[in-house]
Design a protein around this motif. Structure first.
Motif, mmCIF file in Angstrom:
data_model
loop_
_atom_site.group_PDB
_atom_site.id
_atom_site.type_symbol
_atom_site.label_atom_id
_atom_site.label_comp_id
_atom_site.label_asym_id
_atom_site.label_seq_id
_atom_site.Cartn_x
_atom_site.Cartn_y
_atom_site.Cartn_z
ATOM 1 N N ALA A 453 -0.736 -32.003 38.936
ATOM 2 C CA ALA A 453 0.204 -32.027 40.060
ATOM 3 C C ALA A 453 -0.447 -32.590 41.321
ATOM 4 N N LEU A 454 -1.739 -32.376 41.471
ATOM 5 C CA LEU A 454 -2.464 -32.910 42.624
ATOM 6 C C LEU A 454 -2.712 -34.413 42.500
ATOM 7 N N GLY A 455 -2.392 -34.971 41.346
ATOM 8 C CA GLY A 455 -2.628 -36.397 41.127
ATOM 9 C C GLY A 455 -4.065 -36.729 40.815
ATOM 10 N N ALA A 456 -4.813 -35.711 40.384
ATOM 11 C CA ALA A 456 -6.223 -35.904 40.061
ATOM 12 C C ALA A 456 -6.535 -35.216 38.748
ATOM 13 N N PRO A 457 -5.977 -35.721 37.635
ATOM 14 C CA PRO A 457 -6.093 -35.009 36.350
ATOM 15 C C PRO A 457 -7.525 -34.920 35.844
ATOM 16 N N VAL A 458 -7.769 -33.878 35.049
ATOM 17 C CA VAL A 458 -9.032 -33.664 34.370
ATOM 18 C C VAL A 458 -8.766 -33.801 32.874
ATOM 19 N N GLY A 459 -9.650 -34.427 32.150
ATOM 20 C CA GLY A 459 -9.445 -34.682 30.730
ATOM 21 C C GLY A 459 -9.202 -33.409 29.929
ATOM 22 N N GLU A 460 -8.359 -33.510 28.887
ATOM 23 C CA GLU A 460 -7.994 -32.339 28.104
ATOM 24 C C GLU A 460 -9.203 -31.693 27.439
ATOM 25 N N GLU A 461 -10.135 -32.484 26.939
ATOM 26 C CA GLU A 461 -11.308 -31.910 26.280
ATOM 27 C C GLU A 461 -12.164 -31.127 27.266
ATOM 28 N N ARG A 462 -12.245 -31.613 28.503
ATOM 29 C CA ARG A 462 -13.038 -30.910 29.504
ATOM 30 C C ARG A 462 -12.359 -29.596 29.889
ATOM 31 N N VAL A 463 -11.034 -29.615 29.999
ATOM 32 C CA VAL A 463 -10.301 -28.384 30.304
ATOM 33 C C VAL A 463 -10.464 -27.381 29.169
ATOM 34 N N ARG A 464 -10.319 -27.847 27.954
ATOM 35 C CA ARG A 464 -10.371 -26.974 26.778
ATOM 36 C C ARG A 464 -11.766 -26.401 26.558
ATOM 37 N N GLY A 465 -12.772 -27.227 26.743
ATOM 38 C CA GLY A 465 -14.144 -26.778 26.544
ATOM 39 C C GLY A 465 -14.529 -26.745 25.073
ATOM 40 N N PRO A 466 -15.756 -26.307 24.765
ATOM 41 C CA PRO A 466 -16.216 -26.258 23.364
ATOM 42 C C PRO A 466 -15.432 -25.234 22.552
ATOM 43 N N ARG A 467 -15.386 -25.474 21.238
ATOM 44 C CA ARG A 467 -14.656 -24.570 20.341
ATOM 45 C C ARG A 467 -15.512 -24.238 19.125
ATOM 46 N N ARG A 468 -15.277 -23.060 18.561
ATOM 47 C CA ARG A 468 -15.867 -22.715 17.268
ATOM 48 C C ARG A 468 -14.766 -22.811 16.219
ATOM 49 N N VAL A 469 -15.156 -23.120 15.011
ATOM 50 C CA VAL A 469 -14.185 -23.326 13.938
ATOM 51 C C VAL A 469 -14.356 -22.240 12.882
ATOM 52 N N VAL A 470 -13.258 -21.564 12.559
ATOM 53 C CA VAL A 470 -13.239 -20.582 11.479
ATOM 54 C C VAL A 470 -12.597 -21.257 10.273
#
Length: 511
Positions: A453-470
């Motif tokens: 909304a601020l017109g300064a998006p952050v990449g989805e992977e950076r927002v999501r961060g690292p993940r572990r997989v089950v």
């Protein structure tokens, strides 16, 4: 940097988030759920606002020590929180009576009536609204609650200026604005593609006179400004942009990384929320839209071309907490208890419908009730816990099948912290689970919306961060395939029993 806050059902959390993906510590404050006869579950808006002020002040104080990018400043306050329920306020944001929680069951009789054909065989109200908007209704949703109050407490509605939800109630206190996020407004009256109210759906519920209480949804990307007096209480700059929503289910979806149509997210929280992203223009385009009857939600999001189909079963970790309390155990005992009982819980099975308000997904039934079967003197407390955990996982699969899950599945919420329970979900679904390592997935989703909304998006992977997989285990998945078939068969038998005449005579809520 953004201060993100998630106003949960019983816990409010806030933390500072940086553009580089790092986050400050999570600050928490507990609120109070008040129960009363007649299935009432209520909250005090003033107390909720105080919890928000407490955790936001703590998160804002972290900014001085937060090692962000050079020149990084505080950009916005991003708010998400619980959805549904009914938070009546006057024009100044003061609560008109206690806020009614989404857990409330006082309108169960209304939902039961609306599930039946009308005079001369007219289409049931639940089916009419579902056909018009894609959303089902349950006792704790706005439609039945407004109809209940219009019948039982009309003077309360007359004193109100707005009938909204938790997030917009908090936003009104901090900005003075009467608004609502389109995700909250979606259930049950919004025409999602046009982001306007479907007046025929309002009329079907007999609420045309109460239409004035529905705030118009905020435009995509709309921001509000923090009032000076609110800024002082929050420890934030006056005039700071405020992002209002989406509510917690879509916020978790975007925070966990729903980047493509067909992907799903599973929230193992107080409620069990199953979400699948779709880019279809309307619910009728979804395969099997009517297969489960008038259940689920079709949600607008901050992004006009992205919609979410949601099946939020009433009980997730709330059921686990209940059974652990029943046997005198705590969450810290869960791993050992699940290890002490094999898959299939030594023949003990369960149905997880423990909410006083019945069930809302993947079917709507105000009379739904839980149960355990297969008990004998050899059954132990570990078997009860595993049976309940497996039943919640079966419910998740039932919901995901109804939603048409076709891609990767992420999971978040308190239940996802359990390695053993996460494995049960993966095996029952027959799919790997991708679980964000960082907590505060809903806060991260709200922050993503604010940055956009601020017109300064952050990449989805950076927002999501690292993940572990089950990883799903093929042998265990085969075992649970048979267990799921048994679960569905027992569910159908139970649904008939819930509505047997002798059952209906002993149930129901009174005002």
């Amino acid at each position: 940097m953004i201060v993100g806050v998630d106003v949960g059902t019983s816990v409010t959390k806030a933390q500072l988030l940086g553009r580089d993906g790092r986050s400050g510590p999570v600050h928490e404050a507990r609120g109070t759920l008040r129960t009363a006869p007649g299935g009432r579950v209520e909250q005090d808006l003033d107390e909720v606002v105080r919890t928000v002020e407490e955790v936001v002040r703590a998160a804002a104080a972290d900014a001085a020590a937060f090692d962000g990018q050079p020149g990084e400043t505080l950009e916005a306050l991003a708010i998400t929180g619980q959805g549904d329920g009914l938070w009546l306020r006057d024009a100044d944001g003061r609560s008109v009576g206690p806020a009614i929680s989404w857990l409330d069951g006082r309108a169960s009789d209304r939902v039961a009536r609306w599930s039946q054909p009308g005079p001369d065989g007219a289409e049931p109200v639940l089916e009419t609204v579902h056909r018009l908007t894609g959303s089902g209704m349950f006792p704790g949703s706005a439609g039945p609650l407004l109809a209940h109050l219009a019948e039982r407490e009309p003077e309360r509605l007359e004193r109100a200026a707005v009938a909204g939800y938790c997030v917009d109630a908090v936003v009104q206190r901090f900005t003075g604005e009467i608004t609502v996020d389109a995700s909250d407004a979606s259930l049950p009256f919004l025409d999602v593609p046009s982001r306007t109210y479907n007046e025929a759906a309002v009329a079907a519920c007999g609420l045309t006179a109460q239409r004035r209480l529905l705030a118009e949804p905020a435009a995509p990307g709309q921001l509000f400004a923090l009032l000076p007096e609110a800024a002082l209480r929050l420890g934030l700059p006056s005039g700071l942009p405020v992002s209002a929503g989406p509510f917690d289910i879509p916020a978790c979806g975007f925070g966990a990384g729903l980047s493509e149509a067909g992907q799903g997210n599973l929230i193992l929280g107080t409620t069990l929320a199953c979400t699948v992203r779709t880019d279809k223009a309307g619910p009728q385009e979804m395969p099997g839209f009517d297969a489960q009857g008038p259940a689920g939600m079709w949600l607008a999001t901050p992004y006009p071309d992205r919609h979410l189909r949601v099946m939020p079963a009433m009980v997730g970790t709330a059921g686990l907490d209940w059974v652990l309390g029943l046997i005198g155990a705590g969450v810290g005992d869960l791993e050992d208890l699940l290890a002490a009982s094999p898959a299939g819980a030594n023949g003990v099975t369960a149905l997880p419908f423990l909410s006083p308000g019945g069930e809302r997904a993947p079917f709507v039934d105000a009379l739904a009730r839980g149960r355990f079967d297969g008990l004998n003197l050899a059954a132990g407390r570990a078997d009860l816990v595993r049976a309940l955990c497996e039943a919640v996982a079966y419910s998740a699969r039932h919901c995901m099948e109804a939603l048409g899950l076709a891609g990767e599945v992420s999971a978040c919420g308190g239940g996802a912290r359990s390695a053993a329970w996460s494995r049960i979900f993966a095996d029952v679904l027959g799919r790997d689970l991708h679980i964000p390592v960082e907590e505060g997935v809903g806060v991260r989703g709200a922050a993503k919306v604010a940055w956009d909304a601020l017109g300064a998006p952050v990449g989805e992977e950076r927002v999501r961060g690292p993940r572990r997989v089950v990883r799903a285990d093929p042998a265990a998945a085969e075992h649970y395939e048979a267990g799921y078939g048994h679960y569905r068969a027992e569910l159908e038998r139970a649904r008939a029993d819930w509505h047997a005449p002798h059952r209906e005579q002993s149930r129901g809520y009174t005002s």
